[in-house]
Design a protein around this motif. Structure first.
Motif, PDB file in Angstrom:
ATOM      1  N   GLN A  67      70.036  85.049  44.101  1.00 39.96           N
ATOM      2  CA  GLN A  67      69.068  85.858  43.371  1.00 39.96           C
ATOM      3  C   GLN A  67      68.243  86.753  44.289  1.00 39.96           C
ATOM      4  OE1 GLN A  67      67.035  82.799  41.017  1.00 39.96           O
ATOM      5  NE2 GLN A  67      68.170  83.492  39.199  1.00 39.96           N
ATOM      6  N   ALA A  68      68.123  86.371  45.554  1.00 40.03           N
ATOM      7  CA  ALA A  68      67.306  87.169  46.474  1.00 40.03           C
ATOM      8  C   ALA A  68      67.938  88.521  46.776  1.00 40.03           C
ATOM      9  CB  ALA A  68      67.063  86.403  47.769  1.00 40.03           C
ATOM     10  N   THR A  69      69.283  88.571  46.854  1.00 42.54           N
ATOM     11  CA  THR A  69      69.905  89.803  47.354  1.00 42.54           C
ATOM     12  C   THR A  69      71.088  90.316  46.537  1.00 42.54           C
ATOM     13  OG1 THR A  69      71.255  88.484  48.886  1.00 42.54           O
ATOM     14  CG2 THR A  69      69.184  89.386  49.742  1.00 42.54           C
ATOM     15  N   ALA A  70      71.747  89.478  45.746  1.00 41.47           N
ATOM     16  CA  ALA A  70      72.938  89.936  45.011  1.00 41.47           C
ATOM     17  C   ALA A  70      72.526  90.900  43.901  1.00 41.47           C
ATOM     18  CB  ALA A  70      73.692  88.745  44.422  1.00 41.47           C
ATOM     19  N   PRO A  71      73.198  92.050  43.777  1.00 46.11           N
ATOM     20  CA  PRO A  71      72.821  93.010  42.730  1.00 46.11           C
ATOM     21  C   PRO A  71      73.178  92.509  41.340  1.00 46.11           C
ATOM     22  CG  PRO A  71      74.794  93.754  43.874  1.00 46.11           C
ATOM     23  CD  PRO A  71      74.297  92.548  44.625  1.00 46.11           C
TER      24      PRO A  71
ATOM     25  N   ASP B 168      82.804  79.438  60.186  1.00 47.41           N
ATOM     26  CA  ASP B 168      81.785  80.454  59.950  1.00 47.41           C
ATOM     27  C   ASP B 168      80.889  80.055  58.781  1.00 47.41           C
ATOM     28  OD1 ASP B 168      80.821  83.396  60.340  1.00 47.41           O
ATOM     29  OD2 ASP B 168      81.238  83.231  58.187  1.00 47.41           O
ATOM     30  N   ALA B 169      81.508  79.572  57.695  1.00 47.99           N
ATOM     31  CA  ALA B 169      80.721  79.158  56.531  1.00 47.99           C
ATOM     32  C   ALA B 169      79.831  77.970  56.873  1.00 47.99           C
ATOM     33  CB  ALA B 169      81.653  78.809  55.379  1.00 47.99           C
TER      34      ALA B 169
ATOM     35  N   LEU C 124      75.153  85.352  52.580  1.00 48.90           N
ATOM     36  CA  LEU C 124      74.840  85.053  53.974  1.00 48.90           C
ATOM     37  C   LEU C 124      75.634  85.941  54.921  1.00 48.90           C
ATOM     38  CD1 LEU C 124      74.612  81.145  53.902  1.00 48.90           C
ATOM     39  CD2 LEU C 124      72.725  82.771  54.183  1.00 48.90           C
ATOM     40  N   VAL C 125      76.857  86.298  54.527  1.00 49.93           N
ATOM     41  CA  VAL C 125      77.657  87.211  55.343  1.00 49.93           C
ATOM     42  C   VAL C 125      77.018  88.588  55.374  1.00 49.93           C
ATOM     43  CG1 VAL C 125      79.877  88.413  55.514  1.00 49.93           C
ATOM     44  CG2 VAL C 125      79.822  85.968  54.998  1.00 49.93           C
ATOM     45  N   ARG C 126      76.654  89.086  54.192  1.00 44.79           N
ATOM     46  CA  ARG C 126      76.010  90.403  54.102  1.00 44.79           C
ATOM     47  C   ARG C 126      75.084  90.420  52.890  1.00 44.79           C
ATOM     48  NH1 ARG C 126      78.390  96.450  55.145  1.00 44.79           N
ATOM     49  NH2 ARG C 126      76.659  97.625  54.220  1.00 44.79           N
TER      50      ARG C 126
ATOM     51  N   GLY D 286      87.930  83.703  54.115  1.00 44.68           N
ATOM     52  CA  GLY D 286      88.170  84.754  55.102  1.00 44.68           C
ATOM     53  C   GLY D 286      88.302  86.116  54.453  1.00 44.68           C
ATOM     54  N   ALA D 287      89.000  86.160  53.304  1.00 45.68           N
ATOM     55  CA  ALA D 287      89.122  87.423  52.581  1.00 45.68           C
ATOM     56  C   ALA D 287      87.764  87.857  52.035  1.00 45.68           C
ATOM     57  CB  ALA D 287      90.136  87.289  51.444  1.00 45.68           C
ATOM     58  N   ALA D 288      87.008  86.898  51.490  1.00 46.84           N
ATOM     59  CA  ALA D 288      85.675  87.223  50.980  1.00 46.84           C
ATOM     60  C   ALA D 288      84.786  87.761  52.093  1.00 46.84           C
ATOM     61  CB  ALA D 288      85.035  85.985  50.346  1.00 46.84           C
ATOM     62  N   GLN D 289      84.877  87.149  53.273  1.00 39.03           N
ATOM     63  CA  GLN D 289      84.076  87.614  54.405  1.00 39.03           C
ATOM     64  C   GLN D 289      84.453  89.038  54.800  1.00 39.03           C
ATOM     65  OE1 GLN D 289      84.530  85.261  57.950  1.00 39.03           O
ATOM     66  NE2 GLN D 289      83.106  86.480  59.153  1.00 39.03           N
ATOM     67  N   ALA D 290      85.766  89.320  54.842  1.00 40.20           N
ATOM     68  CA  ALA D 290      86.220  90.659  55.228  1.00 40.20           C
ATOM     69  C   ALA D 290      85.694  91.715  54.268  1.00 40.20           C
ATOM     70  CB  ALA D 290      87.752  90.691  55.276  1.00 40.20           C
ATOM     71  N   TYR D 291      85.742  91.431  52.979  1.00 40.74           N
ATOM     72  CA  TYR D 291      85.240  92.403  52.006  1.00 40.74           C
ATOM     73  C   TYR D 291      83.721  92.516  52.058  1.00 40.74           C
ATOM     74  CZ  TYR D 291      89.857  92.988  49.929  1.00 40.74           C
ATOM     75  OH  TYR D 291      91.177  93.294  49.732  1.00 40.74           O
TER      76      TYR D 291
END
Length: 511
Positions: free
Chosen positions: A96-100, A67-68, A292-294, A244-249
């Motif tokens: 920087q584009a999307t992370a708060p 997936d990555a 990229l995931v969300r 995988g854990a990072a993707q799930a969260y």
């Protein structure tokens, strides 16, 4: 409180009661002091350029993570097998584009919500120890009862803002099911924010499902209620379990800290500048994947860097070089525009002794002066993280209380300047009986519940106890007096029934 309990507490109990009478609980610290800088803008820019060269010329490997690889290829990276090379600036631009730059983790008790980023600092207990230690039983494997005890101690402390995650490994519970008991303990025995399971992607999803029962599905979809630790497999590798854990969260809009765990000299070159550049490169790649995931999923730049003994290869803590790494990484996170995690009360000592004290202090000082936002391992850490100490937990929490007094800086209010006291007090006359002193004596100075400042004769007459012995009595009294925070009975029942069904749906396993 019973008469027996009152009698058993004695002077120490009265001292603790007086101390707690003036404690003003805050959900997290707000620092007023400017962060201490150890590098110029030019120096920081050099390390950013070095990180970009690592990303573009060396690359990062993503093991068993199709997936990555697919997402990075779609974003413009060069993917060759499991190696990904990033065009200069790609990871940074994705983050920087999307992370708060700031986000709030909502607690079950909304007065305990914590804000990641900016001038905020959040203290959480130590994490991941398979062993626990106390003066009575020595070193032993942790149990689910120990786990619950540390959750209760963190909940009871006014100085810890976060319940943490794997406060110790409960080895008496099957590996593939212990996450249910751990997450339930955080949700039931505390109402502070907590961390989720990351040992398998499905366990991360279980954590989110449990949070949805407590907070509500729609609420979780719109708010961060779980925060979790995702470690890189340094040097320059992210593996399938962590990703995988990072993707799930991330898919559930929950927060993760992407943290390289580096012992410099073994998992990075043996210099501060090289360790910083590698940490930044690995973190950037991990945070870019989360975006990229969300896009917009909350991320924290994590850094756990320590040194090793070049003679034995053993990890060392509280040494100067990791402190410099911490200062530099905090500045790099600020330049990137994301919250930063590092620091803690780290030590290689096996017991709560002088070595543990000075090594922990040497780590906590740059933690606070450098401007760390989330401090994992703030209480309890022993033996390089292999043990969670009951007495060490109490002693560390006491030090956190002192940082609470330090972080707000100098009070320049009318009361803080105390000009009326000068103008109404004659030269040569002490201030002990002055109205200003009487109005401030409860809160003027931090009062430790552990330290003994009595006379030698009084200390000797009361048993000549050292700090560890006094801490031993304090954690025991805290657990005796612990009262669980309220929870809706129907929610608790639904949560327990869901856990039991999930546990029964598959056999026990040791992995």
């Amino acid at each position: 409180m019973t008469e027996t309990r009152r009698r058993s507490g004695g002077r120490a109990a009265r001292q603790a009661a007086r101390m707690h009478a003036h404690v003003e609980r805050v959900p997290f610290l707000t620092r007023t002091l400017a962060p201490f800088e150890v590098l110029s803008e030019e120096g920081l820019a050099t390390l950013e350029e070095n990180a970009e060269r690592i990303l573009s010329e060396v690359g990062i490997e993503f093991h068993d993570a199709p997936d990555a690889l697919e997402r990075f290829a779609g974003a413009g990276a060069d993917v060759q097998g499991e190696r990904v090379r990033f065009p200069p600036g790609l990871c940074r631009s994705l983050v920087q584009a999307t992370a708060p730059s700031q986000f709030t983790q909502v607690a079950r008790n909304r007065s305990n919500d914590v804000v990641f980023g900016g001038q905020g600092t959040i203290f959480a207990p130590a994490y991941g120890s398979p062993f626990v230690r106390d003066l009575d039983g020595g070193r032993r494997y942790g149990t689910i009862e120990d786990f619950r005890n540390f959750v209760k101690l963190a909940y009871a402390s006014p100085w810890l803002h976060h319940s943490g995650g794997t406060v110790c490994e409960p080895v008496d519970v099957p590996v593939n099911k212990r996450h249910f008991d751990m997450v339930y303990a955080h949700l039931r025995y505390s109402d502070k924010p907590f961390m989720g399971s990351v040992t398998r992607p499905e366990r991360a999803r279980d954590t989110v499902d449990m949070a949805r029962i407590v907070f509500g599905r729609d609420f979780v979809d719109e708010h961060t209620v779980v925060f979790s630790l995702i470690n890189a497999n340094s040097p320059l590798v992210w593996d399938a379990t962590m990703l995988g854990a990072a993707q799930a969260y991330a898919e559930a809009n929950q927060a993760v800290m992407m943290t390289p765990f580096i012992l410099a000299g073994a998992m990075s070159p043996s210099t501060v500048a090289a360790t910083c550049a590698q940490t930044l490169a690995e973190s950037l790649a991990g945070m870019a994947y989360v975006q990229l995931v969300r896009p917009g999923a909350p991320v924290v730049l994590g850094s756990f860097a320590s040194s090793i003994s070049m003679q034995s290869g053993a990890p060392t803590f509280g040494t100067p070089e990791p402190a410099l790494v911490l200062y530099v990484m905090a500045a790099l996170a600020r330049r990137l525009g994301v919250p930063f995690r590092s620091g803690g009360a780290l030590t290689g000592s096996k017991i709560a002794d002088a070595q543990a004290a000075y090594e922990s202090a040497n780590t906590m000082q740059p933690t606070m002066l450098g401007g760390v936002n989330f401090v994992l391992h703030a209480a309890g850490w022993l033996e390089g993280g292999l043990s969670m100490g009951y007495e060490k937990f109490v002693l560390d929490a006491d030090q956190l209380g002192m940082w609470h007094a330090f972080a707000p800086g100098v009070d320049l209010s009318e009361n803080g300047q105390a000009m009326d006291a000068f103008l109404t007090n004659e030269p040569g006359k002490h201030f002990l009986g002055h109205p200003h002193t009487l109005a401030n004596f409860e809160s003027a100075f931090y009062r430790s519940p552990v330290a003994d400042n009595s006379s030698f004769e009084q200390w000797e007459s009361e048993g000549a106890k050292d700090a560890a012995a006094r801490a031993n009595a304090l954690w025991k009294r805290t657990l005796v007096e612990y009262e669980a925070p309220p929870i809706d009975d129907a929610v608790d029942q639904e949560l327990r029934e869901w856990v039991e069904r999930r546990k029964a749906s598959f056999p026990d396993a040791s992995e």
